[in-house]
Design an enzyme around this catalytic site. Sequence first.
Site, mmCIF file in Angstrom:
data_model
loop_
_atom_site.group_PDB
_atom_site.id
_atom_site.type_symbol
_atom_site.label_atom_id
_atom_site.label_comp_id
_atom_site.label_asym_id
_atom_site.label_seq_id
_atom_site.Cartn_x
_atom_site.Cartn_y
_atom_site.Cartn_z
ATOM 1 N N HIS B 139 9.800 -0.022 -5.181
ATOM 2 C CA HIS B 139 8.445 -0.412 -4.805
ATOM 3 C C HIS B 139 7.645 -0.583 -6.103
ATOM 4 C CE1 HIS B 139 4.344 0.382 -3.192
ATOM 5 N NE2 HIS B 139 4.824 -0.035 -2.037
ATOM 6 N N ASP B 216 11.761 8.965 -5.441
ATOM 7 C CA ASP B 216 10.634 8.446 -4.670
ATOM 8 C C ASP B 216 10.991 8.543 -3.187
ATOM 9 O OD1 ASP B 216 8.796 6.981 -3.280
ATOM 10 O OD2 ASP B 216 9.085 5.109 -4.384
ATOM 11 N N GLN B 219 9.738 6.740 1.594
ATOM 12 C CA GLN B 219 10.322 6.237 2.834
ATOM 13 C C GLN B 219 11.349 7.181 3.451
ATOM 14 O OE1 GLN B 219 9.296 3.778 4.532
ATOM 15 N NE2 GLN B 219 7.992 2.778 3.031
ATOM 16 N N LYS B 242 2.854 8.480 5.576
ATOM 17 C CA LYS B 242 4.119 7.916 6.059
ATOM 18 C C LYS B 242 4.941 8.955 6.825
ATOM 19 C CE LYS B 242 4.474 4.647 2.206
ATOM 20 N NZ LYS B 242 4.213 3.280 2.692
ATOM 21 N N CYS B 380 5.238 -5.259 -1.431
ATOM 22 C CA CYS B 380 5.031 -4.608 -2.723
ATOM 23 C C CYS B 380 6.345 -4.443 -3.469
ATOM 24 C CB CYS B 380 4.364 -3.239 -2.579
ATOM 25 S SG CYS B 380 2.705 -3.351 -1.958
#
Lengths: 150, 423
Positions: B139, B216, B219, B242, B380
């Site tokens: 991202h 990261d 998600q 999220k 993104c």
Amino acid sequence: MSDLRDLYQEVILDHSRRPRNFRRLNHANHRADGYNALCGDRITVYLQVEDGHIKDITFDGSGCAISKASASMMTAALKGKTIEEAQALFDKFHRMVTGESDSEVGPVNLGKLAAFAGICDYPSRVKCASLAWHTVHAALEDKNEVVSTE
Amino acid sequence: MVSSRILELKTQANSESCFDVEKIRADFPILHRLVHGKPLVYLDNAATTQKPQSVINAITDYYTGENANIHRGVHYLSEQATRDYESARETVRQFLNARESREIIFVRGATEGINLVAHTFGRQRVRAGDEIVISAIEHHSNIVPWQMLCEQTGAQLKIVPVDDQGKLRIEVYERFLGPRTKLVSIVHISNVLGTIVPVRRMIEMAHHRRIPVLVDGAQSAAHLPIDVQALDCDFFVLSGHKIFGPTGIGVLYGKAEWLEEMPPYQGGGDMISSVTFEKTLYNVIPYKFEAGTPHIAGVIGLGAAIEYLNEIGLNVVSQYESELMAYATRKLESIPRLTIIGNTEEKASVISFVLADIHPHDIGTIMDREGIAIRTGHHCAQPVMNRYGVPATARASFALYNTKAEVDALAAGIIKVQEVFKG
Ligand SMILES: Cc1ncc(COP(=O)(O)O)c(C=O)c1O
């Protein structure tokens, strides 16, 4: 609730499938690039202007159906117009797609471009319809930066 | 003894198979609204997830009955707010299985978590000629902070390439790791392709060479159980919004030994232990990294979201979602002229697709009129678009409250798009 057919009218679908004046213009004396960051539409507009008249106008690039159809119909509408007429058409088109009430009853007639009237119900798509127009605007002013609809 | 254990196993298996999605949907008020006169089909969960009533209540209750600043008042409300804020930190610690709650730092979201590490760890340790390893499926928030750091320091970014299916080329990654590598920063689940990255293996490879790794998890945290000790990652970031919590709040996990050595991020109140004009002493972790009044309501809301997830159990969620993904993949694959971008075996919760010559933006608009919320565009992640040679994709992304009926609605919507453009 507005119907999808208000947006994707037959004339718009037709121009998006078979865009008119969709080529590079080698003898252009004005050109500009436009970019719509939201959906990644990229367009280059080429103009050949003589004695204040748009002798020829073409475009190339890639984008969604609305931006392609808008560019195609715009080139058809602007060919042969004077710069002033083009400006007046730009203003009128812009008011229509942004849904501003248009009280001016001037000599400007949108003709086929009126097919884009439905787009003011689709706020996220207004930029797609106006990208080509902003790009022409920049080309005529000979701005060198890429036009963005932001 | 033996028989009671069998019984236990049975009830466990039973509770897994009766994951009741309708019961879960009842917890999310927004799922019952109409959009353009049609029932909302919300398939944009990778952008943000909806909030259960318990999260909405936690935030309302905080502002209604408990609002006060934390860590500084001796009065009743301030003590209560401080207790709830710190107890949410403990909830997050358990959720990530961190060793200590002081390893949990509240930030605005995954983006700020990565920027914090780039500004502090990065500025302290990265020099001209050093290298930072990321991947081709990051991202923008895990690209740009490192580009900025490289510009400031003269370090270099190394980009692990991805194959046509959407799998990272681990053999190239391994070659990248060397004496100049100062940090690996890698996505756990791709927000475009859905690829589950084998972070555990990649961390092990990096640690062989004593290179720290940031994961990261923007998600992944809503879809897979996370255990930062088992992963052995050095940093892990996530965004509250999220994982069914509020916007504006997120988490940076960092191993205490790194956090203690790192310089502070922002200066201000709460991050100091004493201030004079001659010398300021910084507070201990995690407070050293939490300057100013934090998003107290957000932290409390995030705590409520995690408690909600805990009640259901991420193992159960993950099993339900993989069934849903398999169903959706089969369904979409059967639609002519539809191409799925990202076809690795290890995939979660995200399906990106393109439809021959119909632009994703037109797909999105037509779907919207059917009440179906999907995302269209570059997500993104422009380098991912370039890698697969598309200007944009349409993306359906799932969460625990999505149903097979909604997948059917998605497929019907796609057919409708094709009808509009037929001719
Ligand atoms: C993989 C990934 N990383 C980071 C982010 C950034 O999250 P946020 O905008 O909440 O900081 C996102 C958001 O879409 C993401 O998908």
